[in-house]
Design an enzyme around this catalytic site. Structure first.
Site, PDB file in Angstrom:
ATOM      1  N   ILE A   5     -15.437  55.818  -2.050  1.00  0.00           N
ATOM      2  CA  ILE A   5     -14.655  54.624  -2.323  1.00  0.00           C
ATOM      3  C   ILE A   5     -13.497  54.929  -3.269  1.00  0.00           C
ATOM      4  O   ILE A   5     -13.633  55.720  -4.206  1.00  0.00           O
ATOM      5  CB  ILE A   5     -15.545  53.500  -2.910  1.00  0.00           C
ATOM      6  CG1 ILE A   5     -14.765  52.183  -2.995  1.00  0.00           C
ATOM      7  CG2 ILE A   5     -16.118  53.896  -4.256  1.00  0.00           C
ATOM      8  CD1 ILE A   5     -15.639  50.976  -3.332  1.00  0.00           C
TER       9      ILE A   5
ATOM     10  N   ASP B 167     -24.488  50.305  -1.172  1.00  0.00           N
ATOM     11  CA  ASP B 167     -24.675  49.003  -0.528  1.00  0.00           C
ATOM     12  C   ASP B 167     -23.974  48.871   0.818  1.00  0.00           C
ATOM     13  O   ASP B 167     -23.855  47.783   1.358  1.00  0.00           O
ATOM     14  CB  ASP B 167     -24.195  47.872  -1.452  1.00  0.00           C
ATOM     15  CG  ASP B 167     -22.755  48.044  -1.924  1.00  0.00           C
ATOM     16  OD1 ASP B 167     -22.094  48.971  -1.448  1.00  0.00           O
ATOM     17  OD2 ASP B 167     -22.313  47.243  -2.775  1.00  0.00           O
TER      18      ASP B 167
END
Length: 301
Positions: free
Chosen positions: A91, A179
């Site tokens: 990310i 997640d």
């Protein structure tokens, strides 16, 4: 001479069709989408200066692109890779900070939770679009595959990597639990639950040979160039087969992964009650019986 002209005309028409199909993918600023061979689409993450860090734009581009590939009759298999030095560094930290600012900012806890829920769900759905794509997806991993990169490749159907590749579930090192799919899909990819737990709880690196031994990848190639050639060759082999058979196989493999054996068998009965009526079966059987005949030519799906 007439036969040669007809062949040339068919090849010219195919080139036009391929160009037209690829023009539809020019909208993606973070992806480079090409068609190396007929019916094979290569989706390359294209932020090499940022080590293919996953920002919101790339995340969304991937989701929308695979939704498009799902419906594209000119695509029968997909290669997913990263440009530059490595596959993906995970990310983009600037995007992570933006998400964190919502959590740490002032305001009602419930309203912040609803906003974060929408954001996380969008990210999950964009990766799930890779899994939901009817076309088989081959992830070709070189260098680092970190954090969100692991989430991404566990949604692919086949994973190949180069000798220098490593995989790292990095999230615990930045204070959160993964997640976007790793905790759900990785245990179904790797046979050892103990190894999955260790990787996710420690954030330690898993090298290419260990990834091969535990089943995370099915092949290790010498370098990125050889890796991409192998991935495209594999995708081309798949693309030559009946799209009815290939896409039915993918959908039923995923269904059976998440259901009991009996549920999978029952689902297969209902599925093949329709698919056994396909013209592709006769074409494939005829081609198999005559080894000197050219490969079967299957209609687009």
């Amino acid at each position: 001479m007439l036969k040669i002209q007809r062949i040339a005309a068919r090849q010219s028409l195919q080139t036009v069709r391929m160009a037209s199909s690829l023009a539809d993918y020019a909208q993606y600023k973070t992806l480079n989408v090409t068609q190396p061979v007929e019916y094979v689409v290569h989706v390359e993450m294209n932020r090499p200066d940022k080590l293919n860090a996953l920002n919101t734009e790339m995340w969304k581009d991937l989701g929308v692109c695979f939704q498009q590939l799902h419906e594209d009759a000119e695509c029968r298999s997909v290669v997913l890779s990263g440009a530059g030095r490595l596959f993906s560094s995970g990310i983009d930290l600037s995007d992570l900070m933006a998400v964190g600012s919502v959590a740490m900012g002032d305001g009602d806890v419930s309203r912040k939770a609803f906003k974060l829920h929408r954001t996380i769900k969008n990210y999950q759905d964009w990766f799930t679009d890779i899994e939901k794509c009817r076309k088989p997806v081959i992830a070709a991993v070189h260098g680092a595959c970190v954090g969100g990169g692991v989430d991404m490749v566990t949604a692919a159907d086949v994973r190949l990597c180069s000798q220098d590749a490593f995989f790292q579930v990095k999230e615990v090192d930045i204070g959160l639990a993964a997640d976007e799919g790793t905790l759900q899909r990785l245990p179904k990819v790797i046979g050892s639950r103990s190894l999955v737990n260790e990787l996710c709880l420690t954030a330690r690196r898993l090298g290419s040979q260990k990834a091969l031994q535990c089943g995370l990848v099915s092949r290790v190639l010498s370098d990125r160039q050889v890796l991409l050639a192998a991935a495209i060759s594999l995708a081309a082999t798949i693309a030559q087969k009946s799209p009815v058979a290939v896409q039915s196989t993918k959908q039923n493999l995923i269904f059976s992964r998440d259901h009991t054996v009996q549920d999978g068998l029952d689902h297969m009965v209902a599925w093949n009650a329709a698919m056994l009526q396909s013209e592709d079966i006769m074409k494939a059987a005829t081609a198999s019986m005559d080894r000197k005949a050219p490969p079967a030519d299957f209609a687009k799906l």
